[in-house]
Design an enzyme around this catalytic site. Structure first.
Site, mmCIF file in Angstrom:
data_model
loop_
_atom_site.group_PDB
_atom_site.id
_atom_site.type_symbol
_atom_site.label_atom_id
_atom_site.label_comp_id
_atom_site.label_asym_id
_atom_site.label_seq_id
_atom_site.Cartn_x
_atom_site.Cartn_y
_atom_site.Cartn_z
ATOM 1 N N ASP A 1 -6.877 -12.347 -43.050
ATOM 2 C CA ASP A 1 -5.669 -12.724 -42.320
ATOM 3 C C ASP A 1 -5.252 -11.519 -41.477
ATOM 4 O O ASP A 1 -4.933 -10.465 -42.031
ATOM 5 C CB ASP A 1 -4.581 -13.096 -43.343
ATOM 6 C CG ASP A 1 -3.255 -13.444 -42.687
ATOM 7 O OD1 ASP A 1 -3.097 -13.225 -41.460
ATOM 8 O OD2 ASP A 1 -2.367 -13.930 -43.409
ATOM 9 N N TYR B 1 5.984 -17.936 -29.240
ATOM 10 C CA TYR B 1 4.679 -17.707 -28.609
ATOM 11 C C TYR B 1 4.816 -16.826 -27.372
ATOM 12 O O TYR B 1 4.094 -15.848 -27.196
ATOM 13 C CB TYR B 1 4.040 -19.053 -28.248
ATOM 14 C CG TYR B 1 2.621 -18.921 -27.737
ATOM 15 C CD1 TYR B 1 1.564 -18.778 -28.630
ATOM 16 C CD2 TYR B 1 2.347 -18.922 -26.379
ATOM 17 C CE1 TYR B 1 0.260 -18.645 -28.168
ATOM 18 C CE2 TYR B 1 1.043 -18.792 -25.909
ATOM 19 C CZ TYR B 1 0.006 -18.659 -26.808
ATOM 20 O OH TYR B 1 -1.285 -18.526 -26.350
ATOM 21 N N LYS C 1 3.267 -13.062 -26.868
ATOM 22 C CA LYS C 1 2.246 -12.763 -25.861
ATOM 23 C C LYS C 1 2.729 -11.738 -24.834
ATOM 24 O O LYS C 1 1.930 -10.976 -24.293
ATOM 25 C CB LYS C 1 1.771 -14.058 -25.190
ATOM 26 C CG LYS C 1 0.966 -14.949 -26.134
ATOM 27 C CD LYS C 1 -0.319 -14.271 -26.631
ATOM 28 C CE LYS C 1 -1.188 -15.193 -27.463
ATOM 29 N NZ LYS C 1 -2.460 -14.542 -27.883
HETATM 30 P P1 ADP Z 1 -8.195 -20.187 -29.380
HETATM 31 O O1 ADP Z 1 -9.667 -20.033 -29.218
HETATM 32 O O2 ADP Z 1 -7.516 -20.825 -28.211
HETATM 33 O O3 ADP Z 1 -7.510 -18.901 -29.825
HETATM 34 P P2 ADP Z 1 -8.657 -21.630 -31.837
HETATM 35 O O4 ADP Z 1 -7.682 -22.339 -32.692
HETATM 36 O O5 ADP Z 1 -9.920 -22.338 -31.476
HETATM 37 O O6 ADP Z 1 -7.890 -21.232 -30.532
HETATM 38 O O7 ADP Z 1 -9.024 -20.257 -32.469
HETATM 39 C C1 ADP Z 1 -8.080 -19.451 -33.073
HETATM 40 C C2 ADP Z 1 -8.705 -18.957 -34.349
HETATM 41 O O8 ADP Z 1 -7.821 -18.003 -34.924
HETATM 42 C C3 ADP Z 1 -8.908 -20.073 -35.377
HETATM 43 O O9 ADP Z 1 -10.243 -20.100 -35.814
HETATM 44 C C4 ADP Z 1 -7.950 -19.702 -36.481
HETATM 45 O O10 ADP Z 1 -8.417 -20.020 -37.771
HETATM 46 C C5 ADP Z 1 -7.843 -18.191 -36.300
HETATM 47 N N1 ADP Z 1 -6.648 -17.657 -36.924
HETATM 48 C C6 ADP Z 1 -5.410 -18.206 -36.919
HETATM 49 N N2 ADP Z 1 -4.574 -17.460 -37.655
HETATM 50 C C7 ADP Z 1 -5.299 -16.418 -38.133
HETATM 51 C C8 ADP Z 1 -5.009 -15.303 -38.973
HETATM 52 N N3 ADP Z 1 -3.785 -15.118 -39.480
HETATM 53 N N4 ADP Z 1 -5.998 -14.439 -39.250
HETATM 54 C C9 ADP Z 1 -7.236 -14.634 -38.768
HETATM 55 N N5 ADP Z 1 -7.571 -15.657 -37.981
HETATM 56 C C10 ADP Z 1 -6.628 -16.545 -37.670
#
Ligand code: ADP
Length: 251
Positions: free
Chosen positions: A60, A153, A157
């Site tokens: 995470d 958000y 950003k």
């Molecule tokens: P994008 O490519 O637009 O960023 P996605 O949802 O396809 O959107 O990818 C974002 C990724 O970030 C996902 O695989 C999600 O599981 C990951 N993610 C979200 N929150 C966390 C976190 N706290 N730690 C690590 N990875 C995360």
């Protein structure tokens, strides 16, 4: 190859832009430490990479302990960290401030800006020892304008761009280049629901229709920019923010 022998940590590598970056980097000679909070998707990414070197890490990005573990294990295993892509992100479903709960605010800020800070801080130790490193932050068009997200958000950003600039300012002379990519509407797991009947957002639909490109972007289109910024071709580029948005920001 542009990234021959480089070791790259990519967060959010379980899908979308992060997975596309991992594929682009490996295709150009890098070894990737693919990081995601979701175990199965990130394992699937490494399976797709099929290079016999890259590894998956469940972590995470908003957890200091997880982040420090990933960087320590990367250095133990590969001896260095050449590239860090802070790409993991979450949306806030366009929630306006008066409806934003503490939980939503803290989650979005935790992942989108605390994550890049924690990972950059940890990766700077090996990068400064090496005297070379590249950090690429996935920012957003929401780093510049309102309307691409809700309060949390858009705030997160904007902060990513501030972090990008300050890191570039502080570490450029010590060999670390830091830049941001600012995607527009990219079709990924994070935004997929916006394309379903229930999830359709009239603001997003209208905004995309108004762009010169007139379409959603693809994750690979972000990965191409990441490859360029990660490579020595971008050696004179510090603290910059590149929009890859089909022209969303033009009007
Ligand atoms: P994008 O490519 O637009 O960023 P996605 O949802 O396809 O959107 O990818 C974002 C990724 O970030 C996902 O695989 C999600 O599981 C990951 N993610 C979200 N929150 C966390 C976190 N706290 N730690 C690590 N990875 C995360």
């Amino acid at each position: 190859m542009k990234l021959d022998g480089r070791i790259a940590i990519i967060t959010g590598a379980g899908s979308g832009m992060g997975r596309a970056m991992a594929q682009e980097f490996v295709a150009n000679g890098a070894t990737v430490v693919a990081v995601d909070v979701r175990t199965d998707p990130v394992a699937e990414t490494v399976k797709l990479l099929d290079d016999g070197r890259s590894v998956a890490q469940t972590a995470d990005v908003s957890s200091k302990a997880d982040v420090e573990r990933v960087v320590t294990e990367t250095v133990e295993r590969f001896g260095r960290v050449d590239i860090l892509c802070n790409n993991a992100g979450v949306l806030d479903d366009y929630t306006p401030a008066h409806e934003t709960t503490d939980e939503l605010w803290n989650r979005v800020i935790g992942v989108n800006i605390n994550g890049p800070f924690l990972f950059s801080r940890a990766a700077l130790t090996p990068m400064l020892e090496q005297g070379k490193g590249v950090i690429i932050n996935t920012a957003s068009i929401s780093s510049f304008v309102a309307g691409g997200g809700g309060a949390a958000y858009t705030s997160s950003k904007h902060a990513v761009l501030g972090l990008t600039k300050q890191l570039a300012f502080d570490y450029g002379k010590r060999g670390v280049r830091v830049n941001a990519i600012c995607p527009g509407a990219i079709h990924t797991g994070m935004t997929g629901h916006l394309m379903t009947t229930e999830g359709r957002n009239p603001h997003v639909d209208a905004a995309i229709a108004a762009t010169p490109a007139g379409r959603w972007g693809k994750p690979e289109e972000i990965a191409h920019m990441a490859l360029f910024l990660a490579s020595d071709d971008a050696d004179f580029i510090h603290g910059a923010a590149f929009t890859v948005d089909g022209g969303w920001l033009l009007p």
